[in-house]
Design a protein around this motif. Sequence first.
Motif, mmCIF file in Angstrom:
data_model
loop_
_atom_site.group_PDB
_atom_site.id
_atom_site.type_symbol
_atom_site.label_atom_id
_atom_site.label_comp_id
_atom_site.label_asym_id
_atom_site.label_seq_id
_atom_site.Cartn_x
_atom_site.Cartn_y
_atom_site.Cartn_z
ATOM 1 N N UNK A 49 -104.965 -54.561 -43.750
ATOM 2 C CA UNK A 49 -105.288 -53.923 -45.017
ATOM 3 C C UNK A 49 -106.795 -53.688 -45.119
ATOM 4 N N UNK A 50 -107.163 -52.603 -45.780
ATOM 5 C CA UNK A 50 -108.596 -52.355 -46.025
ATOM 6 C C UNK A 50 -108.748 -51.550 -47.298
ATOM 7 N N UNK A 51 -109.954 -51.608 -47.855
ATOM 8 C CA UNK A 51 -110.222 -50.956 -49.132
ATOM 9 C C UNK A 51 -111.352 -49.946 -49.007
ATOM 10 N N UNK A 52 -111.059 -48.693 -49.339
ATOM 11 C CA UNK A 52 -112.097 -47.666 -49.366
ATOM 12 C C UNK A 52 -113.064 -47.941 -50.508
ATOM 13 N N UNK A 53 -112.561 -48.544 -51.584
ATOM 14 C CA UNK A 53 -113.399 -48.852 -52.748
ATOM 15 C C UNK A 53 -114.446 -49.916 -52.438
ATOM 16 N N UNK A 54 -114.240 -50.670 -51.360
ATOM 17 C CA UNK A 54 -115.207 -51.687 -50.953
ATOM 18 C C UNK A 54 -116.051 -51.226 -49.765
ATOM 19 N N UNK A 55 -115.827 -49.996 -49.320
ATOM 20 C CA UNK A 55 -116.606 -49.463 -48.210
ATOM 21 C C UNK A 55 -116.189 -49.988 -46.858
ATOM 22 N N UNK A 95 -124.584 -49.354 -44.576
ATOM 23 C CA UNK A 95 -123.783 -48.142 -44.740
ATOM 24 C C UNK A 95 -122.465 -48.438 -45.450
ATOM 25 N N UNK A 96 -121.849 -49.552 -45.115
ATOM 26 C CA UNK A 96 -120.595 -49.927 -45.776
ATOM 27 C C UNK A 96 -120.840 -50.272 -47.246
ATOM 28 N N UNK A 97 -121.980 -50.897 -47.531
ATOM 29 C CA UNK A 97 -122.320 -51.190 -48.918
ATOM 30 C C UNK A 97 -122.474 -49.898 -49.720
ATOM 31 N N UNK A 98 -123.202 -48.928 -49.145
ATOM 32 C CA UNK A 98 -123.405 -47.648 -49.824
ATOM 33 C C UNK A 98 -122.081 -46.913 -50.002
ATOM 34 N N UNK A 126 -112.203 -42.297 -46.605
ATOM 35 C CA UNK A 126 -112.573 -41.264 -47.575
ATOM 36 C C UNK A 126 -114.077 -41.354 -47.831
ATOM 37 N N UNK A 127 -114.660 -40.247 -48.275
ATOM 38 C CA UNK A 127 -116.073 -40.238 -48.642
ATOM 39 C C UNK A 127 -117.031 -39.979 -47.498
ATOM 40 N N UNK A 128 -116.517 -39.590 -46.325
ATOM 41 C CA UNK A 128 -117.383 -39.402 -45.161
ATOM 42 C C UNK A 128 -118.396 -38.267 -45.342
ATOM 43 N N UNK A 129 -117.960 -37.160 -45.948
ATOM 44 C CA UNK A 129 -118.869 -36.039 -46.167
ATOM 45 C C UNK A 129 -120.000 -36.414 -47.099
ATOM 46 N N UNK A 138 -120.341 -45.720 -53.476
ATOM 47 C CA UNK A 138 -119.928 -44.317 -53.589
ATOM 48 C C UNK A 138 -118.443 -44.182 -53.931
ATOM 49 N N UNK A 139 -117.621 -45.105 -53.429
ATOM 50 C CA UNK A 139 -116.164 -45.024 -53.618
ATOM 51 C C UNK A 139 -115.649 -46.052 -54.618
ATOM 52 N N UNK A 140 -116.547 -46.712 -55.323
ATOM 53 C CA UNK A 140 -116.178 -47.857 -56.163
ATOM 54 C C UNK A 140 -115.021 -47.582 -57.113
ATOM 55 N N UNK A 141 -115.053 -46.455 -57.792
ATOM 56 C CA UNK A 141 -114.048 -46.172 -58.820
ATOM 57 C C UNK A 141 -113.005 -45.133 -58.405
ATOM 58 N N UNK A 142 -113.110 -44.628 -57.188
ATOM 59 C CA UNK A 142 -112.142 -43.615 -56.746
ATOM 60 C C UNK A 142 -111.481 -43.971 -55.419
ATOM 61 N N UNK A 143 -111.932 -45.034 -54.790
ATOM 62 C CA UNK A 143 -111.383 -45.414 -53.491
ATOM 63 C C UNK A 143 -110.020 -46.079 -53.594
ATOM 64 N N UNK A 144 -109.241 -45.931 -52.541
ATOM 65 C CA UNK A 144 -107.877 -46.479 -52.519
ATOM 66 C C UNK A 144 -107.785 -47.716 -51.634
ATOM 67 N N UNK A 145 -106.706 -48.473 -51.830
ATOM 68 C CA UNK A 145 -106.375 -49.603 -50.968
ATOM 69 C C UNK A 145 -105.370 -49.104 -49.924
#
Length: 274
Positions: A113-119, A92-95, A186-189, A99-106
């Motif tokens: 620290x964590x990265x939404x872009x890395x799931x 799920x974290x990989x997916x 982010x990206x939960x929906x 999904x957030x690769x190019x729009x996720x924030x740090x």
Amino acid sequence: MKSIEEIISEYNSLGINQQIDYDKFYLYSIITHSTAIEGSTITEVENQLLFDEGLGSNKPIKEQMMNLDLKKAYEKSFEFAKNHENITVEMLCMLSGILMQNTGSEFKTIAGNFSAAKGELRLVNVSAGRGGKSYMAWQKVPVKLQEFCDWLNEERKGLDDMSLQDKYELSFEAHYKLVSIHPWADGNGRMARLVMNMIQYEANIIPSVVKKENRVEYIKSLSDSQDNEDSTVFIDFMMKHHMNNLLKQIEEYKKSTQSETIHQKKDNSSDWSR
């Protein structure tokens, strides 16, 4: 009102799902509406050009990347579903990362620290908008997400023996449970809808599309269920929404075939007159 079984029986008997590029364009519709619920203004036609021809539109780059990333996430999720792989927290974290690769924030928080872009799972508490529902504390997320995976994998063992209605209800329940945990910043929906469609793909049933024009009802049904800690309202909405979408497709298909028949008759009549 027809049952879901009757509707899908008619849908299949008409051969709607046998049309050229049906699977591809149906997926494009799912993606377009899923991102539209999150604010994207890109249309299905624009996504078709973006996905097939690499042609961008005059829409914001972030919206285009959101749609491209979601497409990649869906394609990966369908690989997992096709192989009937166990659903894990890591998967799920990989997916989510795709999904957030190019729009996720740090994010930088007191907890780390964590990265939404890395799931990566959130290390911060979140709520549904200003003054909205607060989701569970971030400390509980890893355990709850593991429990979700365990529950879903156990339920999936009985997929082959389930009725059509039960298969859909399982996918809607998974959607409800995952978005209620809200594992990511982010990206939960989008992730909840992806997992729902992933289960439907594995069960070999027609995937459901949450239409952007029904966004308000969709969010309200989810909110009502969460307030009551009972998924019934949400599942009922999702089932009715899916059935209505299928009925509309059936009606549109019948109209298009009737129109073609009329044109053919006119052409034949013209040929005869010559």
